[in-house]
Design an enzyme around this catalytic site. Sequence first.
Site, mmCIF file in Angstrom:
data_model
loop_
_atom_site.group_PDB
_atom_site.id
_atom_site.type_symbol
_atom_site.label_atom_id
_atom_site.label_comp_id
_atom_site.label_asym_id
_atom_site.label_seq_id
_atom_site.Cartn_x
_atom_site.Cartn_y
_atom_site.Cartn_z
ATOM 1 N N LYS A 115 47.050 40.484 54.841
ATOM 2 C CA LYS A 115 45.753 40.932 55.353
ATOM 3 C C LYS A 115 45.949 41.911 56.499
ATOM 4 C CE LYS A 115 43.050 38.485 52.750
ATOM 5 N NZ LYS A 115 41.947 39.044 51.951
ATOM 6 N N ASP A 139 45.735 44.153 51.937
ATOM 7 C CA ASP A 139 44.286 44.010 51.756
ATOM 8 C C ASP A 139 43.614 44.247 53.100
ATOM 9 O OD1 ASP A 139 41.708 43.356 51.137
ATOM 10 O OD2 ASP A 139 42.126 41.318 50.453
ATOM 11 N N GLU A 197 44.464 47.221 48.866
ATOM 12 C CA GLU A 197 43.180 46.667 48.394
ATOM 13 C C GLU A 197 42.068 46.882 49.419
ATOM 14 O OE1 GLU A 197 43.703 42.741 46.837
ATOM 15 O OE2 GLU A 197 41.758 42.042 47.560
ATOM 16 N N GLU A 213 36.136 43.531 44.181
ATOM 17 C CA GLU A 213 35.688 42.134 44.286
ATOM 18 C C GLU A 213 34.214 42.046 44.671
ATOM 19 O OE1 GLU A 213 38.579 41.364 47.591
ATOM 20 O OE2 GLU A 213 36.939 40.175 48.389
ATOM 21 N N ASP A 261 35.576 39.712 40.173
ATOM 22 C CA ASP A 261 35.670 38.251 40.305
ATOM 23 C C ASP A 261 34.835 37.637 39.187
ATOM 24 O OD1 ASP A 261 35.239 35.510 41.133
ATOM 25 O OD2 ASP A 261 35.989 36.104 43.105
ATOM 26 N N HIS A 274 39.875 39.079 40.909
ATOM 27 C CA HIS A 274 39.819 38.499 42.252
ATOM 28 C C HIS A 274 39.503 37.005 42.126
ATOM 29 C CE1 HIS A 274 37.413 37.354 45.892
ATOM 30 N NE2 HIS A 274 38.412 37.959 46.497
ATOM 31 N N GLU A 310 45.699 35.946 41.335
ATOM 32 C CA GLU A 310 45.523 35.763 42.780
ATOM 33 C C GLU A 310 45.452 34.265 43.056
ATOM 34 O OE1 GLU A 310 42.194 37.705 44.766
ATOM 35 O OE2 GLU A 310 43.194 37.284 46.673
HETATM 36 CA CA CA Z 1 40.393 40.960 48.868
#
Ligand code: CA
Length: 376
Positions: free
Chosen positions: A166, A194, A220, A246, A269, A296, A329
């Site tokens: 992240k 991400d 991402e 997502e 997702d 996602h 994921e």
């Molecule tokens: Ca994400």
Amino acid sequence: MKIEQVNTHIIHCELLEPFHWAIGEASARGSCIVEVLTDTGIVGWGECFGPAGPAAAMVEAYKPWLIGAEALATEKIWEDLYAAYRDQGQKGVPICAISGIDIALWDIKGKHFSAPIHQLMGGPLRTSVRAYATGTYRTRTGDPMDYIVEEAAGYKAEGFTAMKLKIGFNVADDTALIEKVRETIGPEMELMLDANHGYDAVDAIRLAQAVEHLDIRWFEEPVPPEDLDGYISVKSATSIPVAGGETEYTRFGFREVIRRGAMDYLQPDTCAAGGLSECKKIADMANAFGIRMVPHVWGTGIGLSAALNLLAVLPHNPPGREPWEPILEFDRSEHPARQAIMAAPIEHVKGWVDIPLGPGLGIEIDRDAVTSFTVS
Ligand code: CA
């Protein structure tokens, strides 16, 4: 087989320790679980990504089109629900609600035919998938250069061959963290970034160019989801593939992403983009346009098993001797209900997860556990 009742369960679990990412913080995990009951006694389970209360309200709003409907008619029901609120509900919570309903109907269909969903969708093309670890969220105290690097080392030790980091805070600190994580996990492990749309295009490009020599699998959500021009700028300015989606919805939303050539990896997702019915259509569009798709996943075991059933039917493109394989994921952040609502947890073994083989979603829901996490 008629739909007799539709129940929503709003799950809410406080976390032992709040965690945050570039644009938000979680002190609890929540989800709207959808339970569809039929006149044969078969029950299906689904899940809606996003805010649980509003999703549950939308599921309630769709009930007039559901009660008494033929449960196996997933296409007809999808079209009826989408048409019901089309003018004001093309994206966001209404589609999350349709997603939860659609997944539950596919669960019913599988149980009715005693077959896993992926078999009814023409698969499986694979019986297990490689998983990447999603985590590395920030805590309120401590130095990310210590605890996140330690977490990354832990994923490698667990056997994961890919992980996501992240970022999206500030370019200098993010760059330093990426360098240290890459140094820690070594050159073999795949590393994704991400930003949770925490950057604008200027900073996203600066970050990408600063770290592209570190073999980044994808970048991402570099910029906000509405900013497709920003996605295109980032994509054209770096050799790192760009991922997103997502918070995109339906074949119509992804049509624009694809048409503009905004992303290298699509990440719908299943619990948000329109359910299994719609995500299969998005997958087929991605295939036709030569774009990779990696769903996602950030919910409970219901969303996880829905994603696994979808992953089981994503075709190779092209089907070479060593084709690129989609990857799962696998959320490692704290979620007390994720596995607890299932009779048997879905676990990884050395970074690989089996596709469920049981009827429908292939999982058994522990109803008492669902109730124990339900707030209304
Ligand atoms: Ca994400």
